[in-house]
Write a protein that holds these residues in place. Structure first.
Motif, PDB file in Angstrom:
ATOM      1  N   HIS A 171     -17.638  36.626 -42.122  1.00 30.13           N
ATOM      2  CA  HIS A 171     -17.414  36.430 -40.662  1.00 30.13           C
ATOM      3  C   HIS A 171     -17.705  38.111 -39.888  1.00 30.13           C
ATOM      4  O   HIS A 171     -16.937  39.096 -40.743  1.00 30.13           O
ATOM      5  N   ARG A 172     -18.021  38.085 -38.944  1.00 29.20           N
ATOM      6  CA  ARG A 172     -17.851  39.268 -38.131  1.00 29.20           C
ATOM      7  C   ARG A 172     -16.339  39.649 -37.738  1.00 29.20           C
ATOM      8  O   ARG A 172     -15.639  38.684 -37.541  1.00 29.20           O
ATOM      9  N   MET A 173     -16.085  40.679 -37.754  1.00 30.77           N
ATOM     10  CA  MET A 173     -14.285  41.054 -37.614  1.00 30.77           C
ATOM     11  C   MET A 173     -14.125  40.600 -36.216  1.00 30.77           C
ATOM     12  O   MET A 173     -12.797  40.030 -36.192  1.00 30.77           O
ATOM     13  N   ASP A 174     -14.819  40.490 -35.237  1.00 30.01           N
ATOM     14  CA  ASP A 174     -14.500  39.884 -33.998  1.00 30.01           C
ATOM     15  C   ASP A 174     -14.771  38.297 -33.666  1.00 30.01           C
ATOM     16  O   ASP A 174     -14.805  37.993 -32.635  1.00 30.01           O
ATOM     17  N   CYS A 175     -15.054  37.718 -34.561  1.00 30.77           N
ATOM     18  CA  CYS A 175     -15.486  36.483 -34.619  1.00 30.77           C
ATOM     19  C   CYS A 175     -14.161  35.717 -34.047  1.00 30.77           C
ATOM     20  O   CYS A 175     -13.231  35.846 -34.563  1.00 30.77           O
ATOM     21  N   HIS A 176     -14.310  34.711 -33.396  1.00 33.56           N
ATOM     22  CA  HIS A 176     -13.201  34.012 -32.574  1.00 33.56           C
ATOM     23  C   HIS A 176     -12.563  33.123 -33.590  1.00 33.56           C
ATOM     24  O   HIS A 176     -11.549  32.882 -33.642  1.00 33.56           O
ATOM     25  N   HIS A 177     -13.257  32.626 -34.652  1.00 35.16           N
ATOM     26  CA  HIS A 177     -12.807  31.957 -35.556  1.00 35.16           C
ATOM     27  C   HIS A 177     -11.648  32.463 -36.381  1.00 35.16           C
ATOM     28  O   HIS A 177     -10.569  32.084 -36.498  1.00 35.16           O
ATOM     29  N   ILE A 178     -12.023  33.790 -36.555  1.00 35.16           N
ATOM     30  CA  ILE A 178     -10.737  34.689 -37.491  1.00 35.16           C
ATOM     31  C   ILE A 178      -9.728  35.221 -36.694  1.00 35.16           C
ATOM     32  O   ILE A 178      -8.670  34.842 -37.039  1.00 35.16           O
ATOM     33  N   GLY A 211     -24.463  45.672 -41.094  1.00 29.42           N
ATOM     34  CA  GLY A 211     -24.290  46.662 -39.995  1.00 29.42           C
ATOM     35  C   GLY A 211     -23.033  46.475 -39.460  1.00 29.42           C
ATOM     36  O   GLY A 211     -22.109  47.151 -38.881  1.00 29.42           O
ATOM     37  N   ASP A 212     -22.846  44.894 -39.101  1.00 24.38           N
ATOM     38  CA  ASP A 212     -21.666  44.375 -38.374  1.00 24.38           C
ATOM     39  C   ASP A 212     -20.342  44.639 -39.502  1.00 24.38           C
ATOM     40  O   ASP A 212     -20.587  44.747 -40.510  1.00 24.38           O
ATOM     41  N   SER A 213     -19.260  44.948 -38.727  1.00 30.14           N
ATOM     42  CA  SER A 213     -17.815  45.032 -39.546  1.00 30.14           C
ATOM     43  C   SER A 213     -17.684  43.568 -40.013  1.00 30.14           C
ATOM     44  O   SER A 213     -17.607  42.684 -38.914  1.00 30.14           O
ATOM     45  N   ILE A 214     -17.530  43.213 -41.371  1.00 29.87           N
ATOM     46  CA  ILE A 214     -17.297  41.659 -41.900  1.00 29.87           C
ATOM     47  C   ILE A 214     -15.816  41.636 -42.670  1.00 29.87           C
ATOM     48  O   ILE A 214     -15.522  42.848 -43.105  1.00 29.87           O
ATOM     49  N   VAL A 215     -15.612  40.468 -42.655  1.00 32.63           N
ATOM     50  CA  VAL A 215     -14.433  40.111 -43.354  1.00 32.63           C
ATOM     51  C   VAL A 215     -14.942  38.762 -43.995  1.00 32.63           C
ATOM     52  O   VAL A 215     -15.489  37.979 -43.420  1.00 32.63           O
ATOM     53  N   GLY A 216     -14.493  38.431 -45.141  1.00 32.29           N
ATOM     54  CA  GLY A 216     -14.451  37.259 -45.991  1.00 32.29           C
ATOM     55  C   GLY A 216     -13.321  36.173 -46.083  1.00 32.29           C
ATOM     56  O   GLY A 216     -12.084  36.754 -45.899  1.00 32.29           O
ATOM     57  N   ARG A 232     -27.193  41.170 -23.811  1.00 34.83           N
ATOM     58  CA  ARG A 232     -25.971  41.212 -24.486  1.00 34.83           C
ATOM     59  C   ARG A 232     -26.164  40.211 -25.869  1.00 34.83           C
ATOM     60  O   ARG A 232     -27.045  39.164 -25.375  1.00 34.83           O
ATOM     61  N   ARG A 233     -25.487  40.436 -26.695  1.00 36.53           N
ATOM     62  CA  ARG A 233     -25.656  39.540 -28.042  1.00 36.53           C
ATOM     63  C   ARG A 233     -24.717  38.570 -27.725  1.00 36.53           C
ATOM     64  O   ARG A 233     -23.451  38.803 -27.292  1.00 36.53           O
ATOM     65  N   VAL A 234     -24.825  37.322 -28.066  1.00 34.11           N
ATOM     66  CA  VAL A 234     -23.790  36.356 -27.850  1.00 34.11           C
ATOM     67  C   VAL A 234     -23.785  35.529 -29.158  1.00 34.11           C
ATOM     68  O   VAL A 234     -24.629  35.440 -30.017  1.00 34.11           O
TER      69      VAL A 234
END
Length: 175
Positions: A45-52, A29-34, A151-153
């Motif tokens: 990763h989630r699209m909002d992942c700080h690593h990305i 359900g999360d927006s993701i990218v590889g 909240r989710r962290v």
């Protein structure tokens, strides 16, 4: 492509091993990218992942690939949740009861009270299958009496000082 973590489809580079990011903990359900790594593995990763976000701005560019969730997820993912509340008797029981009623497993739970501000902070690691399930549990926890924020962290928040500071700020801003 099926990974050990669950079914993910990788477009354009089939047959690659897939691993879900341990930092952002994406759930169906999360927006993701590889990110296609040099060894051929795809990290999702989630699209909002700080690593990305930090890597795409820096000198080390990512090799991003399109990925998507399978239609019927079956595996659970550990997700970290924080809750801030005005302290009261029975609050921990209420939180665990809501999670139990959603038939969700709690892997870890940590509660702390600031007696000066009468604020309680809770951090939980729960196992969810989909983003919809996570959204439902966040909503239900937020409806509990005295709970001011949920909240989710991304990173495990257990025993970190910022969790209590966040809780105090949420409770004070809600009053």
């Amino acid at each position: 492509v099926l990974s050990a973590d669950g079914p993910i489809t990788v477009r354009g580079v089939p047959g690659r091993p897939v691993k879900l990011c341990g930092t952002c903990e994406p759930v169906p359900g999360d927006s993701i990218v590889g990110n296609l790594l040099q060894g051929g593995q795809v990290t999702v990763h989630r699209m909002d992942c700080h690593h990305i976000a930090t890597t795409t701005r820096g000198q080390n560019r990512l090799n991003l690939v399109e990925v998507s969730w399978a239609k019927e997820p079956r595996t659970t993912r550990p997700i970290h949740i924080c809750a801030a509340a005005i302290d009261r008797s029975g609050l921990a029981h209420g939180i665990t009861r809501v999670v139990e009623m959603e038939d969700i497993n709690i892997c870890e739970m940590y509660a702390r009270t600031d007696h000066v501000h009468h604020v309680a902070s809770f951090t939980l690691t729960v196992e969810v299958i989909t983003l919809r399930q996570l959204s439902r549990i966040l909503h239900r926890l937020g409806q509990l009496p005295n709970v001011k924020a949920v909240r989710r962290v991304c990173d495990s928040p257990h025993a970190q000082e910022w969790v209590m500071q966040w809780a105090i700020e949420r409770v004070e801003s809600a009053n």
